[in-house]
Design a protein around this motif. Structure first.
Motif, PDB file in Angstrom:
ATOM      1  N   ILE A 260      14.180 -29.825   8.507  1.00 27.19           N
ATOM      2  CA  ILE A 260      15.016 -29.211   9.547  1.00 27.19           C
ATOM      3  C   ILE A 260      15.134 -30.136  10.747  1.00 27.19           C
ATOM      4  N   GLU A 261      14.021 -30.747  11.137  1.00 29.55           N
ATOM      5  CA  GLU A 261      14.042 -31.685  12.265  1.00 29.55           C
ATOM      6  C   GLU A 261      14.963 -32.870  11.966  1.00 29.55           C
ATOM      7  N   ASP A 262      14.843 -33.418  10.769  1.00 28.29           N
ATOM      8  CA  ASP A 262      15.661 -34.577  10.403  1.00 28.29           C
ATOM      9  C   ASP A 262      17.143 -34.216  10.369  1.00 28.29           C
ATOM     10  N   LEU A 263      17.449 -33.064   9.805  1.00 26.01           N
ATOM     11  CA  LEU A 263      18.846 -32.642   9.717  1.00 26.01           C
ATOM     12  C   LEU A 263      19.424 -32.313  11.091  1.00 26.01           C
ATOM     13  N   SER A 264      18.607 -31.746  11.957  1.00 27.17           N
ATOM     14  CA  SER A 264      19.058 -31.456  13.322  1.00 27.17           C
ATOM     15  C   SER A 264      19.371 -32.749  14.057  1.00 27.17           C
ATOM     16  N   GLN A 265      18.541 -33.742  13.871  1.00 28.60           N
ATOM     17  CA  GLN A 265      18.779 -35.032  14.495  1.00 28.60           C
ATOM     18  C   GLN A 265      20.046 -35.677  13.930  1.00 28.60           C
ATOM     19  N   LEU A 266      20.244 -35.548  12.614  1.00 30.99           N
ATOM     20  CA  LEU A 266      21.452 -36.082  11.987  1.00 30.99           C
ATOM     21  C   LEU A 266      22.698 -35.419  12.569  1.00 30.99           C
ATOM     22  N   ALA A 267      22.633 -34.105  12.754  1.00 36.66           N
ATOM     23  CA  ALA A 267      23.783 -33.383  13.319  1.00 36.66           C
ATOM     24  C   ALA A 267      24.129 -33.912  14.705  1.00 36.66           C
ATOM     25  N   LEU A 268      23.116 -34.138  15.529  1.00 35.21           N
ATOM     26  CA  LEU A 268      23.355 -34.663  16.868  1.00 35.21           C
ATOM     27  C   LEU A 268      23.929 -36.077  16.804  1.00 35.21           C
ATOM     28  N   GLU A 269      23.415 -36.893  15.892  1.00 42.20           N
ATOM     29  CA  GLU A 269      23.894 -38.268  15.765  1.00 42.20           C
ATOM     30  C   GLU A 269      25.356 -38.315  15.313  1.00 42.20           C
TER      31      GLU A 269
END
Length: 450
Positions: A260-269
């Motif tokens: 979830i953390e990785d995907l959230s960061q991907l969304a922001l990027e």
């Protein structure tokens, strides 16, 4: 603001459509924080539809048939009820009426309201008309003269723009005094949605979005949530206001939290803001707290179905599927369905390919699968996703059902109607220049209506 909503209603049963409109308006104004009272007839029976904190004030109902008559015939009722209305409205800044100025059956209340208005010079009036306007008659008799004349300190509300000139002519008032305020539809209320779906609808302002995508899933890499995020981000780049709701289940482990953390960061990027996507396991819900419900385990199925009903786009990029139930549920919601072209089952559900990536029943993109992996995209990943985003926009724009659904979801929401139509009207400065008031003692007449 201190507001009153005035009707001639014995109850708020929605079988009478105007009652439903009044309920929606009371709910909208209450949610906006106004000090609100509902003013109606003395035989009113509360059916439990009033928002909490909205008080009821009443005036006597007129019980006789409304017919042409002498002024003196109605005078006792008009004198009595005008006094009651003055008492009901003396502490209000504005009064919003519903069909009181319009329907002939309400003419006695109409006259009482006009007399009360003469003694409440600071009170502003907004008169909703819920049917098509009538031509201004050449002759009309008392008490129906009040149904075709302007009133002091008033604005006249048409629920569509088309009828504005006709209401201008009906009431013989300046066209600038006739305004448009659309009827609203509040999906959580209209569809009796789960409280969690209601919270997500309001918390993520789904009503402001052009595209709403819901993806119920487990938190595993095989679901390829990363590709979904990239596609939604490219829809935003193409000018769409987007919302992505990932209804994730069984997400309490360290591995799942890391994903979830990785995907959230991907969304922001990729350009999505925190208000444009959410993992439901991390949504702050009053309902979940009050119910001691653990969102990391998933959300109630009713809430999933309600969120799908609010959506217009379903994308399932998984590397492996059999016959996904969530795909069938998205079909019930009439969302545009996008499946993984690289799954062997794809054509079975989407039907024959009719054009490149467009099938009989949906859209098929190459997301890669267990049997047909994708290592790279041509000419590059970003361009590939941008091209698919533009295709989704074009396909949705050609679907009249989806387009009308999105129009209603956005432009007939409480928030849009309140922000863009009702609030500017309520806060308008210097709008009380009045149309001429018909004489108080008008009786039967063969002259012009006003």
């Amino acid at each position: 603001m201190k507001l009153a909503v005035l009707g001639v209603l014995a109850n708020l049963e929605k079988a009478y459509s105007i009652a439903g409109v009044v309920i929606d308006q009371l709910r909208m104004l209450h949610r906006a924080g106004h000090d609100l009272v509902f003013v109606t007839t003395s035989d009113f029976q509360d059916t439990g539809c009033l928002p909490p904190g909205v008080s009821v004030r009443t005036y006597d109902r007129y019980h006789e048939p409304v017919v042409e008559c002498d002024y003196n015939h109605l005078k006792p009722y008009v004198d009595l009820v005008s006094g009651q209305l003055q008492e009901c409205l003396s502490d209000r800044e504005a009064c919003l009426t519903h069909d009181v100025l319009f329907l002939r059956d309400f003419a006695p209340v109409n006259w009482a309201m006009r007399h009360a208005a003469a003694d409440l010079p600071d009170l502003r009036w907004f008169h909703w008309m819920h049917s098509a306007p009538s031509p201004h008659p050449r002759k009309v008799a008392y008490p129906f003269t009040a149904c075709f004349a302007g009133m002091v300190n008033s604005r006249y509300i048409s629920v569509n723009r088309t009828d504005v000139p006709r209401f201008r002519d009906m009431y013989q008032v300046p066209e600038a005094h006739v305004r448009t305020v659309h009827n609203v539809i509040d999906p959580p209320s209209a569809l009796t949605m789960h409280p969690l779906a209601d919270e997500l609808y309001r918390g993520l302002t789904l009503y402001d979005a052009d595209i709403v995508c819901v993806y119920p899933t487990r938190m595993v890499s095989a679901k390829q949530i990363d590709k979904l995020i990239k596609l939604i981000a490219c829809l935003k780049r193409a000018g769409q206001s987007v919302r992505l709701i990932i209804c994730n289940s069984y997400s309490a482990s360290e591995q799942e939290s890391k994903l979830i953390e990785d995907l959230s960061q991907l969304a922001l990027e990729w350009g999505l803001s925190e208000g444009e996507f959410v993992f439901t396991s991390r949504f702050t819900s009053s309902w979940a707290k009050d119910s001691s419900y653990e969102l990391s385990q998933g959300i109630p199925h009713k809430a999933v179905m309600d969120l799908l009903a609010l959506s217009d786009l379903f994308i399932q990029p998984s590397v492996s599927e059999a016959c996904p139930i969530i795909m069938l549920e998205a079909g019930l919601a009439k969302a545009l369905v996008v499946l993984n072209q690289d799954l062997q089952i794809c054509n079975e559900f989407l039907g024959q390919e009719m054009a490149f990536e467009e099938t009989k029943r949906g859209v098929a993109f190459s997301f890669g699968s267990v049997t047909r992996p994708v290592s790279s995209y041509y000419p590059d990943e970003k361009s590939w996703f941008e091209e698919r985003a533009n295709k989704i926009i074009a396909i949705q724009a050609s679907d009249k059902a989806i387009e009308f659904f999105k129009y209603v979801r956005k432009y007939h929401s409480e928030a849009w109607v309140y922000r863009h139509q009702l609030l500017p009207l309520l806060t308008e400065v210097g709008h009380c220049s009045a149309a001429p008031e018909p004489p108080r003692n008008v009786g039967p007449s063969d002259g012009p209506a006003n």
